[in-house]
Scaffold this motif. Structure first.
Motif, PDB file in Angstrom:
ATOM      1  N   LEU A 128      45.990  41.335  56.899  1.00  0.00           N
ATOM      2  CA  LEU A 128      46.006  39.893  56.649  1.00  0.00           C
ATOM      3  C   LEU A 128      44.907  39.485  55.681  1.00  0.00           C
ATOM      4  CD1 LEU A 128      47.017  37.027  57.283  1.00  0.00           C
ATOM      5  CD2 LEU A 128      45.471  37.009  59.261  1.00  0.00           C
ATOM      6  N   LEU A 129      43.699  39.978  55.910  1.00  0.00           N
ATOM      7  CA  LEU A 129      42.596  39.644  55.002  1.00  0.00           C
ATOM      8  C   LEU A 129      42.873  40.165  53.594  1.00  0.00           C
ATOM      9  CD1 LEU A 129      39.520  40.340  57.322  1.00  0.00           C
ATOM     10  CD2 LEU A 129      40.344  38.116  56.538  1.00  0.00           C
ATOM     11  N   GLY A 130      43.390  41.383  53.502  1.00  0.00           N
ATOM     12  CA  GLY A 130      43.673  41.935  52.182  1.00  0.00           C
ATOM     13  C   GLY A 130      44.745  41.150  51.455  1.00  0.00           C
ATOM     14  N   LEU A 131      45.831  40.807  52.150  1.00  0.00           N
ATOM     15  CA  LEU A 131      46.900  40.044  51.514  1.00  0.00           C
ATOM     16  C   LEU A 131      46.431  38.648  51.127  1.00  0.00           C
ATOM     17  CD1 LEU A 131      49.917  41.053  53.796  1.00  0.00           C
ATOM     18  CD2 LEU A 131      49.466  41.811  51.460  1.00  0.00           C
ATOM     19  N   LEU A 132      45.640  38.024  52.005  1.00  0.00           N
ATOM     20  CA  LEU A 132      45.135  36.677  51.698  1.00  0.00           C
ATOM     21  C   LEU A 132      44.257  36.690  50.456  1.00  0.00           C
ATOM     22  CD1 LEU A 132      44.743  33.691  52.466  1.00  0.00           C
ATOM     23  CD2 LEU A 132      42.834  34.417  53.938  1.00  0.00           C
ATOM     24  N   GLU A 133      43.313  37.623  50.403  1.00  0.00           N
ATOM     25  CA  GLU A 133      42.425  37.662  49.244  1.00  0.00           C
ATOM     26  C   GLU A 133      43.175  38.037  47.971  1.00  0.00           C
ATOM     27  OE1 GLU A 133      38.145  39.560  47.834  1.00  0.00           O
ATOM     28  OE2 GLU A 133      38.902  39.891  49.860  1.00  0.00           O
ATOM     29  N   ALA A 134      44.141  38.998  48.074  1.00  0.00           N
ATOM     30  CA  ALA A 134      44.898  39.364  46.886  1.00  0.00           C
ATOM     31  C   ALA A 134      45.704  38.187  46.352  1.00  0.00           C
ATOM     32  CB  ALA A 134      45.830  40.532  47.213  1.00  0.00           C
ATOM     33  N   ASN A 135      46.286  37.394  47.248  1.00  0.00           N
ATOM     34  CA  ASN A 135      47.070  36.239  46.806  1.00  0.00           C
ATOM     35  C   ASN A 135      46.187  35.175  46.159  1.00  0.00           C
ATOM     36  OD1 ASN A 135      49.661  34.693  46.826  1.00  0.00           O
ATOM     37  ND2 ASN A 135      48.481  33.337  48.169  1.00  0.00           N
ATOM     38  N   LEU A 136      45.038  34.886  46.770  1.00  0.00           N
ATOM     39  CA  LEU A 136      44.133  33.883  46.201  1.00  0.00           C
ATOM     40  C   LEU A 136      43.557  34.356  44.872  1.00  0.00           C
ATOM     41  CD1 LEU A 136      42.302  32.709  49.457  1.00  0.00           C
ATOM     42  CD2 LEU A 136      44.102  31.512  48.199  1.00  0.00           C
ATOM     43  N   LEU A 137      43.222  35.642  44.780  1.00  0.00           N
ATOM     44  CA  LEU A 137      42.713  36.172  43.509  1.00  0.00           C
ATOM     45  C   LEU A 137      43.777  36.086  42.416  1.00  0.00           C
ATOM     46  CD1 LEU A 137      40.689  39.342  44.606  1.00  0.00           C
ATOM     47  CD2 LEU A 137      39.786  37.234  43.632  1.00  0.00           C
ATOM     48  N   ARG A 138      45.007  36.353  42.789  1.00  0.00           N
ATOM     49  CA  ARG A 138      46.070  36.280  41.793  1.00  0.00           C
ATOM     50  C   ARG A 138      46.258  34.852  41.291  1.00  0.00           C
ATOM     51  NH1 ARG A 138      49.430  38.610  44.545  1.00  0.00           N
ATOM     52  NH2 ARG A 138      50.537  36.841  45.459  1.00  0.00           N
ATOM     53  N   ASN A 139      46.171  33.879  42.206  1.00  0.00           N
ATOM     54  CA  ASN A 139      46.302  32.485  41.779  1.00  0.00           C
ATOM     55  C   ASN A 139      45.153  32.079  40.862  1.00  0.00           C
ATOM     56  OD1 ASN A 139      48.633  32.222  43.294  1.00  0.00           O
ATOM     57  ND2 ASN A 139      47.549  31.412  45.093  1.00  0.00           N
ATOM     58  N   ALA A 140      43.910  32.504  41.239  1.00  0.00           N
ATOM     59  CA  ALA A 140      42.754  32.164  40.395  1.00  0.00           C
ATOM     60  C   ALA A 140      42.864  32.819  39.028  1.00  0.00           C
ATOM     61  CB  ALA A 140      41.466  32.582  41.102  1.00  0.00           C
ATOM     62  N   GLU A 141      43.333  34.066  38.999  1.00  0.00           N
ATOM     63  CA  GLU A 141      43.475  34.760  37.717  1.00  0.00           C
ATOM     64  C   GLU A 141      44.525  34.103  36.837  1.00  0.00           C
ATOM     65  OE1 GLU A 141      44.881  39.171  36.165  1.00  0.00           O
ATOM     66  OE2 GLU A 141      43.917  38.964  38.127  1.00  0.00           O
ATOM     67  N   GLN A 142      45.617  33.661  37.443  1.00  0.00           N
ATOM     68  CA  GLN A 142      46.642  32.984  36.649  1.00  0.00           C
ATOM     69  C   GLN A 142      46.112  31.694  36.035  1.00  0.00           C
ATOM     70  OE1 GLN A 142      49.866  32.483  39.376  1.00  0.00           O
ATOM     71  NE2 GLN A 142      50.584  34.622  39.194  1.00  0.00           N
ATOM     72  N   ASP A 143      45.316  30.931  36.791  1.00  0.00           N
ATOM     73  CA  ASP A 143      44.720  29.699  36.239  1.00  0.00           C
ATOM     74  C   ASP A 143      43.784  30.027  35.086  1.00  0.00           C
ATOM     75  OD1 ASP A 143      46.113  28.271  38.133  1.00  0.00           O
ATOM     76  OD2 ASP A 143      44.422  28.125  39.543  1.00  0.00           O
ATOM     77  N   ALA A 144      42.932  31.034  35.297  1.00  0.00           N
ATOM     78  CA  ALA A 144      41.983  31.393  34.237  1.00  0.00           C
ATOM     79  C   ALA A 144      42.703  31.938  33.013  1.00  0.00           C
ATOM     80  CB  ALA A 144      40.989  32.422  34.777  1.00  0.00           C
ATOM     81  N   ARG A 145      43.795  32.702  33.221  1.00  0.00           N
ATOM     82  CA  ARG A 145      44.505  33.270  32.069  1.00  0.00           C
ATOM     83  C   ARG A 145      45.182  32.172  31.256  1.00  0.00           C
ATOM     84  NH1 ARG A 145      47.853  38.578  33.038  1.00  0.00           N
ATOM     85  NH2 ARG A 145      45.675  39.234  33.212  1.00  0.00           N
ATOM     86  N   ARG A 146      45.762  31.184  31.923  1.00  0.00           N
ATOM     87  CA  ARG A 146      46.381  30.088  31.168  1.00  0.00           C
ATOM     88  C   ARG A 146      45.338  29.348  30.318  1.00  0.00           C
ATOM     89  NH1 ARG A 146      49.624  29.516  35.920  1.00  0.00           N
ATOM     90  NH2 ARG A 146      48.076  28.070  36.811  1.00  0.00           N
ATOM     91  N   GLN A 147      44.172  29.119  30.932  1.00  0.00           N
ATOM     92  CA  GLN A 147      43.117  28.432  30.185  1.00  0.00           C
ATOM     93  C   GLN A 147      42.624  29.287  29.012  1.00  0.00           C
ATOM     94  OE1 GLN A 147      41.715  25.167  30.893  1.00  0.00           O
ATOM     95  NE2 GLN A 147      41.026  25.524  28.809  1.00  0.00           N
ATOM     96  N   ALA A 148      42.453  30.601  29.257  1.00  0.00           N
ATOM     97  CA  ALA A 148      41.974  31.475  28.188  1.00  0.00           C
ATOM     98  C   ALA A 148      42.995  31.577  27.055  1.00  0.00           C
ATOM     99  CB  ALA A 148      41.669  32.860  28.761  1.00  0.00           C
ATOM    100  N   ASP A 149      44.285  31.639  27.379  1.00  0.00           N
ATOM    101  CA  ASP A 149      45.316  31.701  26.341  1.00  0.00           C
ATOM    102  C   ASP A 149      45.328  30.426  25.504  1.00  0.00           C
ATOM    103  OD1 ASP A 149      46.077  34.211  27.145  1.00  0.00           O
ATOM    104  OD2 ASP A 149      47.728  33.520  28.424  1.00  0.00           O
ATOM    105  N   THR A 150      45.133  29.303  26.185  1.00  0.00           N
ATOM    106  CA  THR A 150      45.127  28.032  25.430  1.00  0.00           C
ATOM    107  C   THR A 150      43.965  27.991  24.443  1.00  0.00           C
ATOM    108  OG1 THR A 150      46.145  26.888  27.302  1.00  0.00           O
ATOM    109  CG2 THR A 150      45.016  25.526  25.668  1.00  0.00           C
ATOM    110  N   VAL A 151      42.780  28.368  24.908  1.00  0.00           N
ATOM    111  CA  VAL A 151      41.604  28.359  24.026  1.00  0.00           C
ATOM    112  C   VAL A 151      41.745  29.410  22.936  1.00  0.00           C
ATOM    113  CG1 VAL A 151      39.097  28.692  23.949  1.00  0.00           C
ATOM    114  CG2 VAL A 151      40.144  27.423  25.840  1.00  0.00           C
ATOM    115  N   ALA A 152      42.345  30.565  23.254  1.00  0.00           N
ATOM    116  CA  ALA A 152      42.521  31.610  22.247  1.00  0.00           C
ATOM    117  C   ALA A 152      43.422  31.138  21.117  1.00  0.00           C
ATOM    118  CB  ALA A 152      43.086  32.863  22.919  1.00  0.00           C
ATOM    119  N   GLN A 153      44.464  30.382  21.450  1.00  0.00           N
ATOM    120  CA  GLN A 153      45.333  29.848  20.401  1.00  0.00           C
ATOM    121  C   GLN A 153      44.559  28.892  19.479  1.00  0.00           C
ATOM    122  OE1 GLN A 153      48.667  28.102  22.406  1.00  0.00           O
ATOM    123  NE2 GLN A 153      49.394  30.089  23.252  1.00  0.00           N
ATOM    124  N   LEU A 154      43.661  28.098  20.071  1.00  0.00           N
ATOM    125  CA  LEU A 154      42.849  27.192  19.251  1.00  0.00           C
ATOM    126  C   LEU A 154      41.894  27.977  18.354  1.00  0.00           C
ATOM    127  CD1 LEU A 154      42.005  24.424  21.888  1.00  0.00           C
ATOM    128  CD2 LEU A 154      43.686  24.301  20.039  1.00  0.00           C
TER     129      LEU A 154
END
Length: 484
Positions: A60-86
């Protein structure tokens, strides 16, 4: 890595084998392992549940942390892609504040010069530029202390090509929520797992105790039954489960023990009575022979004593045979020709009061002990001779049925016959329908009983059946072997 269900199965197998394997390797654990079934069941259930809960908690702890990390990474990747295009378009000055869920944004040139930083970074030095490699996103989890307070960040690194060389875009998503969720879940598990484990142990202890209470009642009742109290029975619970069947089986066993003890006592009493009569007569004859001084009377007295001794020998041999039958000693049966055996037994009889007529089918083969089967035929003919008037007939035939061929041997006489109410009683030991008559003819009431017991020992049956011609008719049935 094994999946959680596979781990649970392995843990259950390991815990099931723990008592025996551990006691073999470490004898000290034999003394520590609970001795009662109730305690062992509670400990085993607790260990299995503890292992299952431990595996489930880590999963449970592993799945919870993996899911939250994946959500945080997706947010950061969208932001990084936007800035990279600029950055590629040369419009870095249009970069906005970090999106929701993203903590900071920073752009670093190939020479390590800071090209852009979100306002919350303040005077934070530039992060190191990316190592040489193909352009694209790369995710890391770092501790970035200068942002608000010290907590983990999920940082996405995107490398892009610009006219001035490669530039590295960093977007960091805070893992403060992930850490808080982990701490909350861990605290809940630390409190909840022991409580659940204690509940399982308590429920197992009570349920096992309730289930074993009838067993303890059965044990206590059996422990209190002595050899003089075989009439007592154990209580049968109204649960219709394994314990109820155990109690019913125990009562059936006690029924058989009581019946066996009753038969044994009756056998001893009857044997004592039968032995007392010839011994008394023999003693009287010897005392008379000792008192009489006339040698001419001695042969008569000694002859009577010898007859009583022969009677005692026959009775002792019959009692010994009955004891062997009751002991259920194994039968070493061999195929034999029943027709030839019956003819041999009849031909060997010399001096019979009534001639024996035989009508025997040929090639009737059975599997039996020749000595014992001969004893059955002898006892049946002896019984017929004892009561016949002018006729004793022995017939042998075979009959077929769904269960196979059966050899049928009939011994009939023209005597007074056996009343219908006594057709089973005649096979009881020491039974005489006409006590004075059978005693005069030397019978002890054991011949038919021995014949029936030997028949059952060979998988057959012996019954008294009505006769259309009058007299007694005894029928022996044995499984036939050999050719159809």
């Amino acid at each position: 890595m094994a999946e959680p269900p596979d781990l649970l199965r392995r843990a259950a197998r390991a815990l099931a084998a723990f008592p025996g394997a551990a006691a073999t390797r470490w004898p000290v654990l034999r003394r520590l392992w609970p001795a009662t079934v109730r305690a062992r069941a509670t400990v085993a259930a607790s260990l299995v549940v503890a292992a299952a809960l431990s595996v489930a908690s880590f999963a449970l702890l592993g799945l919870l942390e993996a899911n939250l990390l994946r959500n945080a990474e997706q947010d950061a990747r969208r932001q990084a892609d936007t800035v990279a295009q600029l950055v590629v378009a040369g419009k870095l000055n249009r970069a906005r504040l970090p999106a929701r869920g993203v903590e900071f944004v920073q752009v670093v040139g190939a020479d390590g010069r800071l090209l852009f930083a979100s306002p919350n970074l303040g005077a934070v030095a530039a992060l190191p530029p990316a190592l040489p490699g193909p352009p694209g996103p790369r995710a890391h989890t770092w501790y970035v202390p200068p942002v608000d307070d010290q907590h983990r960040q999920r940082v996405v690194q995107v490398v892009v090509d610009t006219p001035d060389g490669p530039a590295t875009v960093y977007a960091g998503a805070s893992l403060r929520g992930v850490d808080a969720a982990d701490d909350t879940t861990t605290a809940a598990l630390v409190i909840g797992v022991p409580l659940l484990l204690a509940t399982v142990a308590l429920v197992t202890w009570r349920v096992t105790g309730h289930a074993l209470r009838p067993v303890e009642a059965i044990r206590a009742e059996v422990a209190g039954i002595s050899d003089r109290e075989l009439h007592r029975r154990v209580p049968v619970p109204a649960t219709h489960d394994e314990v109820a069947r155990l109690a019913a089986t125990m009562n059936a066993t006690l029924d058989r023990l009581e019946a066996s003890g009753r038969r044994q006592r009756q056998f001893i009493a009857d044997a004592s009575h039968e032995l007392r009569s010839p011994i008394t007569v023999l003693r009287t004859q010897l005392e008379v022979a000792l008192a009489v001084r006339d040698p001419e009377l001695w042969p008569e007295l000694i002859g009577g004593a010898l007859e009583d001794i022969e009677r005692l020998q026959r009775l002792a041999a019959d009692l010994l045979l009955l004891a062997r039958i009751d002991a259920a000693q194994p039968v070493t049966a061999v195929p034999l020709d029943l027709s030839a055996l019956v003819r041999e037994v009849v031909d060997a009889r010399v001096g019979d009061r009534v001639p024996v007529r035989v009508d025997l089918a040929a090639d009737v083969e059975v599997s039996a002990v020749a000595l014992w089967l001969g004893r059955i035929v002898t006892n049946l003919v002896d019984n017929a001779q004892r009561f016949a008037d002018r006729r004793v007939e022995v017939t042998l035939r075979t009959t077929g049925g769904s269960a196979g061929r059966v050899a049928v041997l009939e011994v009939a006489d023209d005597g007074p016959g056996i009343p219908e109410a006594d057709r089973e009683r005649v096979f009881e030991r020491f039974t005489r329908l006409d006590d004075s008559r059978s005693r005069d003819h030397g019978g002890a009431g054991l011949g038919l009983a021995i014949a029936r017991d030997l028949s059952a020992h060979h998988g057959g049956s012996l019954t008294a059946e009505p006769s259309a011609r009058g007299g007694a008719r005894l029928v022996l049935r044995l499984p036939a072997a050999g050719r159809d």
